[in-house]
Design a protein around this motif. Structure first.
Motif, short mmCIF file in Angstrom:
data_model
loop_
_atom_site.label_atom_id
_atom_site.label_comp_id
_atom_site.label_asym_id
_atom_site.label_seq_id
_atom_site.Cartn_x
_atom_site.Cartn_y
_atom_site.Cartn_z
N THR A 195 0.81 -1.22 0.00
CA THR A 195 0.00 0.00 0.00
C THR A 195 0.85 1.27 0.00
O THR A 195 0.32 2.36 0.24
N ASP A 227 -10.73 -1.82 1.49
CA ASP A 227 -11.63 -2.44 0.51
C ASP A 227 -13.06 -2.58 1.04
O ASP A 227 -13.81 -3.44 0.60
N LYS A 287 -9.50 1.02 -2.20
CA LYS A 287 -8.40 0.05 -2.23
C LYS A 287 -7.24 0.62 -3.03
O LYS A 287 -7.46 1.32 -4.02
#
Length: 299
Positions: free
Chosen positions: A80, A213, A256
């Protein structure tokens, strides 16, 4: 001549009123059935278009920094986030004395009658750029030469601050004369290329916080994409993504985000490949875009 009497105004009959009421009810029922879905579809289309534009803008912002980055400077501690050192400009430096135009005995430090070149056998403090830089560097910006390992530019092994920018005394000597803190160019490097990293930016970190998400009660993504800059250069490879929420916000309502990097993509092993994936959601509508970018890793 006798005037004709004026007939009194005629009203509606009960039957006509009933017919009008029935027709109006049918029209209202039809509008109630067909107009709301059409209106919602129009609103949803606008939301999706807006989300797609936001997602595309975020990806383009990241891609610009990646494509301008110092070779081999990309570091990814988690899926991420990623760290990179974007350059503002770059070019080729003089690698040897100019025997055709210099007068007298010349050294790498240059002078009024000599070109300044990089002597790979000793520390360099002044060199002439043979390339016209698209953006002229300033004092405090950094010169980076031959970044073979990701941590070198962060540790300062091949990075040095610019202390002066001038025009060479002679047009034959180059386009710009850069003075830097003494830097030993890596032995064996013959590429003759340098890059300029702006001090106002330095290393840059992109990272998502809260993008798990899932959606909140309003149907929006719960994450935020940040861009952190001007925090210096950390020599150690980052162990985790930053958690600083005061950095520049690139995108909100992020559902996401995922970043995957292969440092040695292809048969020649001279370029990496970065896969960027991001989803932004609003009002239960989601825009999902992904893009791949080749990263040149040849200094």
């Amino acid at each position: 001549m006798q005037a004709r009497p004026i007939a009194p105004p005629r009203g509606f009959t009960m039957v006509e009123l009933i017919i009008v009421i029935v027709i109006g009810a049918v029209m209202a029922a039809t509008m109630a059935v067909f107009l709301p879905p059409a209106f919602r579809s129009y609103v949803d289309t606008r939301v999706r278009a807006d989300l797609g534009d936001q997602t595309d803008t975020a990806l383009r912002r990241m891609l610009r920094d990646v494509r301008q980055a110092v070779p081999n400077s990309l570091r990814i501690p988690a899926s991420t986030c990623f760290e990179v050192v974007p350059a503002r400009s770059g070019g080729r430096y003089r690698m040897n004395a100019d025997v055709s135009h210099d007068s007298g005995v010349c050294t790498a430090s240059g002078g009024a009658t000599c070109a300044a070149y990089v002597d790979s056998a000793a520390a360099t403090s002044t060199f002439d750029s043979l390339t016209t830089l698209s953006t002229l560097p300033g004092v405090g910006d950094f010169v980076v030469i031959d970044n073979q390992n990701p941590n070198d530019v962060y540790a300062g092994v091949n990075r040095s601050a610019i202390t002066a920018v001038a025009t060479p005394p002679s047009a034959t000597q180059g386009k710009h004369r850069l003075t830097i803190n003494a830097l030993q160019v890596p032995l064996g490097y013959a590429g003759g290329r340098f890059m300029v990293v702006p001090n106002s930016q330095q290393a840059v970190f992109y990272y998502c916080i809260g993008a798990d998400d899932t959606l909140n009660a309003n149907g929006d993504g719960k994450g935020t994409l940040y861009r952190r800059k001007a925090y210096g250069f950390n020599a150690a490879y980052p162990a985790a993504c930053p958690v600083d929420t005061t950095a520049d916000v690139i995108a909100t309502r992020v559902r996401k985000c995922s970043f995957v990097y292969d440092a040695n993509q292809g048969a020649t092993q001279q370029s990496g490949f970065l896969w960027l994936e991001i989803s932004i959601a609003r009002n239960n509508e989601t825009a999902h875009l992904a893009v791949g970018a080749h990263v040149m890793n040849v200094p």
